[in-house]
Write a protein that holds these residues in place. Structure first.
Motif, short mmCIF file in Angstrom:
data_model
loop_
_atom_site.label_atom_id
_atom_site.label_comp_id
_atom_site.label_asym_id
_atom_site.label_seq_id
_atom_site.Cartn_x
_atom_site.Cartn_y
_atom_site.Cartn_z
N HIS A 1 15.05 12.58 -9.35
CA HIS A 1 15.37 11.51 -10.27
C HIS A 1 14.68 10.14 -9.87
O HIS A 1 14.04 9.44 -10.74
N ARG A 2 14.90 9.81 -8.60
CA ARG A 2 14.45 8.39 -8.21
C ARG A 2 12.93 8.29 -8.21
O ARG A 2 12.38 7.28 -8.67
N TYR A 3 12.33 9.43 -7.63
CA TYR A 3 10.94 9.43 -7.65
C TYR A 3 10.28 9.43 -9.29
O TYR A 3 9.10 8.90 -9.23
N SER A 4 10.86 10.13 -10.07
CA SER A 4 10.40 10.14 -11.48
C SER A 4 10.50 8.70 -11.81
O SER A 4 9.42 8.24 -12.52
N TRP A 5 11.29 7.99 -11.54
CA TRP A 5 11.57 6.69 -12.09
C TRP A 5 10.41 5.63 -11.27
O TRP A 5 9.47 4.99 -11.93
N VAL A 6 10.28 6.08 -10.10
CA VAL A 6 8.98 5.27 -9.29
C VAL A 6 7.78 5.66 -9.88
O VAL A 6 7.10 4.73 -9.97
N ARG A 7 7.49 6.99 -10.22
CA ARG A 7 5.97 7.22 -10.76
C ARG A 7 5.96 6.33 -12.24
O ARG A 7 4.83 5.91 -12.39
N GLU A 8 7.06 6.40 -12.91
CA GLU A 8 7.04 5.71 -14.21
C GLU A 8 6.61 4.17 -13.98
O GLU A 8 5.89 3.53 -14.59
N VAL A 9 7.47 3.54 -12.80
CA VAL A 9 7.24 2.15 -12.62
C VAL A 9 5.77 2.00 -12.09
O VAL A 9 4.94 0.95 -12.75
N LEU A 10 5.30 2.78 -11.22
CA LEU A 10 4.04 2.53 -10.61
C LEU A 10 2.80 2.79 -11.65
O LEU A 10 1.79 2.09 -11.64
N THR B 1 0.79 -1.22 -0.02
CA THR B 1 -0.12 0.06 -0.06
C THR B 1 0.88 1.16 -0.06
O THR B 1 0.34 2.47 -0.02
N ASN B 2 2.18 1.22 -0.02
CA ASN B 2 3.09 2.43 0.01
C ASN B 2 4.45 1.85 -0.93
O ASN B 2 5.39 2.12 -0.20
N LEU B 3 4.19 1.62 -2.04
CA LEU B 3 5.21 1.19 -2.90
C LEU B 3 5.99 2.43 -3.30
O LEU B 3 7.20 2.15 -3.56
N TYR B 4 5.36 3.46 -3.39
CA TYR B 4 6.23 4.76 -3.58
C TYR B 4 7.47 4.97 -2.83
O TYR B 4 8.45 4.83 -3.31
N GLN B 5 7.32 4.82 -1.60
CA GLN B 5 8.44 5.04 -0.53
C GLN B 5 9.38 3.68 -0.73
O GLN B 5 10.66 3.78 -0.55
N GLY B 6 8.84 2.62 -0.72
CA GLY B 6 9.42 1.49 -0.93
C GLY B 6 10.49 1.32 -2.10
O GLY B 6 11.48 0.70 -2.00
N LEU B 7 9.93 1.70 -3.43
CA LEU B 7 10.59 1.38 -4.52
C LEU B 7 11.78 2.32 -4.43
O LEU B 7 12.79 2.44 -4.88
N TYR B 8 11.75 3.67 -3.73
CA TYR B 8 12.69 4.65 -3.70
C TYR B 8 14.10 3.86 -3.00
O TYR B 8 15.10 3.94 -3.36
N LEU B 9 13.40 3.43 -1.94
CA LEU B 9 14.80 2.61 -1.01
C LEU B 9 15.40 1.48 -2.03
O LEU B 9 16.37 1.09 -2.02
N LEU B 10 14.22 0.50 -2.44
CA LEU B 10 14.79 -0.50 -3.20
C LEU B 10 15.84 0.13 -4.24
O LEU B 10 16.74 -0.62 -4.37
N GLN B 11 15.66 1.12 -5.14
CA GLN B 11 16.36 1.22 -5.95
C GLN B 11 18.07 1.58 -5.46
O GLN B 11 18.74 1.34 -6.20
N GLN B 12 17.99 2.35 -4.49
CA GLN B 12 19.30 2.35 -3.67
C GLN B 12 19.90 0.88 -3.26
O GLN B 12 21.01 0.70 -3.38
N LEU B 13 18.92 0.01 -2.84
CA LEU B 13 19.42 -1.14 -2.48
C LEU B 13 20.11 -2.08 -3.67
O LEU B 13 20.97 -2.76 -3.49
#
Lengths: 730, 77
Positions: free
Chosen positions: A269-278, A116-128
């Motif tokens: 940068h990272r959130y624009s990628w997250v939005r694209e993925v979502l 229910t909160n992939l937005y912030q999860g994917l941000y961290l995942l990118q770094q991981l």
């Protein structure tokens, strides 16, 4: 026939891994992502908690067993990014990079993302993903997502993440966890996924720099060095690059980020990628109004929310006192019965006194309050797990700001109601140092569970169990003591923020998790863990202090008192018989015991300090108990138990009864209401806890603050008790 | 128009961020960047802090931080 070398090696490995975990997998996720619930689901009770070396950040380690091997799971503190701003984040990064001395370099990562909160999860995942380790993704709360109309295309997500395995799970029920376990099992044999293209300019720049290095530097370290202005990685990189390093990095930064601050540029940068993925993997149906969302939207409104908060607090305090009573009575009577039973079985003397008055009475009078402490822990854990504590921080921000703190201080403060030690540790989430120290110094005023035994004892003995309307008077007094602690703590914070810790008001931002039903399993595991911490303290510190205090109260023994007692008993036997003889002997014994205690080390110490406490209405016994209670306040009940079991009339088997019958030499009661109120105020304010002092020293990294806190709190406690006694006593 | 003056029941998009402030940068890491859709949810007593919904989750900000974000109404449809 020669054994096949391959088979031999496998079987040797199997033997080895039965004893030790084959590899370490690090569990990473946002706060409130359901990470701990999943961790508990995977490891069950096979887990332990310790501290990372040199710091007090908790290290949770658990074991996942498979048929042929075991994996060690390290549960990192919840975080939003690897930017290493807080101590917790820095430790998380060190563990992930294998830089932490007592944790093996990880073989892989279990990334926990809240569906229910992939937005912030994917941000961290990118770094991981930049860490170049095998990654397994768990999408938690997939049931809640489904209920709210969220659909995730798992296969599409997997592709966008460069092929890392993705598993929707429901940690609370265990749904999907088996598939996840299979994936974890494969981690030691997996290779890192091919990095998806996330941010080409940054990847290219760090690739280029990496090639220039004389040694292999992990890509993530170079990326963090470029982004985080003054980080360890930045300093290390500058050092490795030698002369001209700073200028070179500055040039690359300008090229990458322009005039934008690097961190802001990274977020964009990272959130624009997250939005694209979502946009690709997530479908949202119109939100369904659920029972939970209706309650939460009602509770989110300002007035009902604030009223709700106070109702919750009042309920907790009422429950802590009322629900525990039947259990406490049972334990109390049981321990008293055990004490007299054991005393009767042993030959009279030092051993019998040691066992019944030292061990059983001492530990018994602390263990008796375990039900209360468990109820308190239970409430705090449930509130934390349901997401209500964050809501409380939000609702209380305005109040906390008026004393110069932020809503974030409320969580350490609320934790301090259980124990100031974890409360003070929890101040690490507060980024501002002044704010943090003010919170640390306010936290010990909160009524911790160790104060409860003293409060409960005195309230049960001296506050009538009347009802005023529907409110129990005893509960009301307890509530008043909680309020006293809160007010004193907040005023302290205000005072400090106006003087020694003067500075600008700190910022505040908080994610507010949805209300969710706490998972009984997680609550239970946490409750056991916290109860064990308390018992370990009760079992070691309290027990040893209780034994030392018993010894101080028992030794030295006066021979002449014993001889005189024998003489008087013998003479009573010649003139009396039956019931009269028996009661006369009891009186003689008690007088002798009182005389023994008075000339014991503790009695003498109490008398030495009595003049200091006389203005508070305390006799030498209470003075002695207070002195003995300074290293650990919970010991006071044990000390009073020992002191009065030895020295006072033993008609009532419970300590409460013993206190009621305590009298001055002229026969007037020692424990009058003003004196008891003064004593309660003293305990509410004093910093009688060696563990708290040590943790303040550790967290502020100076002796100045613990010394200040001790003197300050003792002065307030003494003054408060003095005022209460002098005003209330005619 | 900034984040501290939203109307309930309407959707907005963040258009600009005053990113020079390190505090604001930390908020950006939480997802408050240009292009993020945001709605007003509620406020604590006294109207501060303010609670918003971004990407279906709730976040609270103080009024003074909310002023660092420029927003505009999301185009309907």
């Amino acid at each position: 026939m020669r054994p096949d070398p391959k088979t031999t090696r496998v079987s040797v490995e199997r033997i080895a891994v039965r004893r030790h975990a084959a590899a370490t997998v690090v569990v990473v996720g946002n706060p409130n992502s359901g990470k701990s619930t999943l961790f508990n689901r995977l490891t069950g009770l096979r887990q332990r908690t310790a501290n990372y070396p040199g710091v007090t950040v908790e290290k949770h380690i658990g074991t996942v067993r498979f048929d042929d091997m075991a994996l060690e799971l390290v549960d990192l503190p919840g975080m939003y990014a690897l930017s290493a701003h807080s101590l917790e984040e820095r430790i998380a990064v060190d563990v992930l990079l294998g830089r932490m001395s007592d944790v093996r370099p990880p073989a892989g990562i279990l990334a926990v993302l809240d569906t229910t909160n992939l937005y912030q999860g994917l941000y961290l995942l990118q770094q991981l993903l930049t860490l170049h380790l095998p990654v397994v993704v768990a999408l938690t709360m997939s049931d809640a997502a489904q209920a709210s109309g969220l659909r995730i295309d798992v296969e599409a997500l997997r592709k966008r993440l460069g092929g890392v395995p993705v598993f929707p799970v429901v940690a609370t029920t265990g749904q999907g966890v088996n598939a996840l376990r299979h994936a974890l099992h494969e981690i030691p044999h997996s290779t890192a996924p091919k990095l998806p293209t996330l941010w080409r300019e940054l990847s290219d720049a760090s690739e280029l720099l990496a090639r220039e290095m004389p040694v292999t530097v992990p890509r993530i370290e170079i990326e963090r060095a470029l982004i985080d202005h003054d980080s360890v990685f930045y300093r290390e990189l500058v050092e490795r690059m030698g002369e001209g390093g700073t200028a070179r990095i500055d040039a690359i930064r300008t090229q990458l980020f322009g005039q934008d601050p690097p961190l802001a540029s990274e977020a964009r940068h990272r959130y624009s990628w997250v939005r694209e993925v979502l946009a690709e993997v997530q479908q949202k149906a119109p939100a369904i109004v659920t029972w939970g969302s209706r309650i939460s939207s009602w509770l989110n409104r300002p007035v009902p929310g604030t009223i709700g908060l106070f109702v919750v607090m009042a309920l907790v305090f009422q429950a802590v006192f009322a629900w525990a009573t039947p259990l406490m009575n049972a334990i109390d009577q049981g321990s008293a019965a055990l004490g007299s039973l054991v005393a009767a079985m042993l030959p009279q003397g030092a051993v019998a006194s040691f066992v019944s008055d030292g061990i059983i009475a001492g530990v018994g009078s602390v263990v008796v309050f375990l039900p209360q402490i468990l109820i308190l822990f239970l409430f705090i854990i449930v509130l934390e797990d349901s997401g209500y504590l964050a809501r409380a921080a939000y609702l209380m921000d305005r109040v906390m700001r008026s004393v110069g703190l932020s809503g974030q201080s409320i969580i350490p403060m609320i934790s301090s109601f259980a124990c100031a030690v974890p409360g003070i540790m929890a101040t690490r989430v507060i980024p501002n140092r002044r704010d943090r120290i003010a919170t640390i110094l306010a936290a010990p005023f909160m009524t911790c569970s160790a104060r409860l035994p003293v409060y409960a004892l005195l309230i049960a003995a001296f506050v009538p169990a009347q009802r005023i309307g529907w409110v129990n008077l005893q509960g009301l007094v307890l509530f008043g003591l909680y309020v006293l602690g809160i007010v004193a703590g907040l005023l302290t914070a205000l005072l400090l923020r106006k003087t020694a810790l003067h500075g600008p008001k700190p910022p505040f931002a908080l994610m507010l998790p949805e209300f969710r039903r706490p998972n009984p399993r997680t609550v239970f595991i946490q409750l056991i863990g916290r109860a064990m911490i308390f018992l370990r303290r009760a079992g070691t510190v309290i027990f040893s202090v209780a034994v030392v205090v018993w010894a101080l109260a028992y030794f030295p023994r006066s021979e002449s008192i014993e001889t005189e007692l024998q003489f008087r008993v013998t003479s009573a036997e010649t003139s009396l018989s039956g019931e009269a003889l028996r009661s006369s002997v009891v009186v003689l014994r008690n007088q002798a015991a009182a005389a023994q205690l008075e000339q014991s080390l503790l009695g003498r110490a109490g008398k030495v300090v009595e003049p200091l406490f006389h203005p508070l209405g305390w006799d030498w016994r209470i003075s002695a108990a207070v002195i003995a209670g300074f290293p650990a306040r919970e010991v006071v009940v044990a000390v009073l138990g020992t002191v009065y079991a030895v020295g006072s009339e033993a008609d009532e088997s419970t300590l409460a009864g013993r206190l009621k019958s305590a009298a001055w030499p002229d026969g007037t009661a020692v424990f009058t209401l003003p004196m008891v109120i003064g004593l309660l105020i003293f305990y509410a304010c004093c910093l009688q806890c060696a563990a708290t002092l040590a943790v303040i020293r550790r967290e502020t990294n100076s002796w100045r603050w613990p010394v200040f806190a001790w003197c300050y709190m003792t002065t307030i406690g003494y003054t408060g008790a003095l005022i209460a006694y002098q005003i209330g006593t005619p | 128009m900034t984040l501290d003056s939203l109307q309930r029941g309407r959707k907005y998009v963040i258009k600009g961020v005053n990113s020079a402030d390190p505090v604001v940068q930390r908020l950006m890491v939480l997802g408050l960047v240009e292009g993020t859709e945001i709605e007003l949810a509620s406020a604590a007593i006294g109207g501060d802090p303010i609670e918003y919904r971004i990407f279906g989750n709730a976040i609270s900000l103080r009024r003074e931080q909310a002023r660092q974000f420029a927003v505009s109404l999301k185009a309907e449809g």
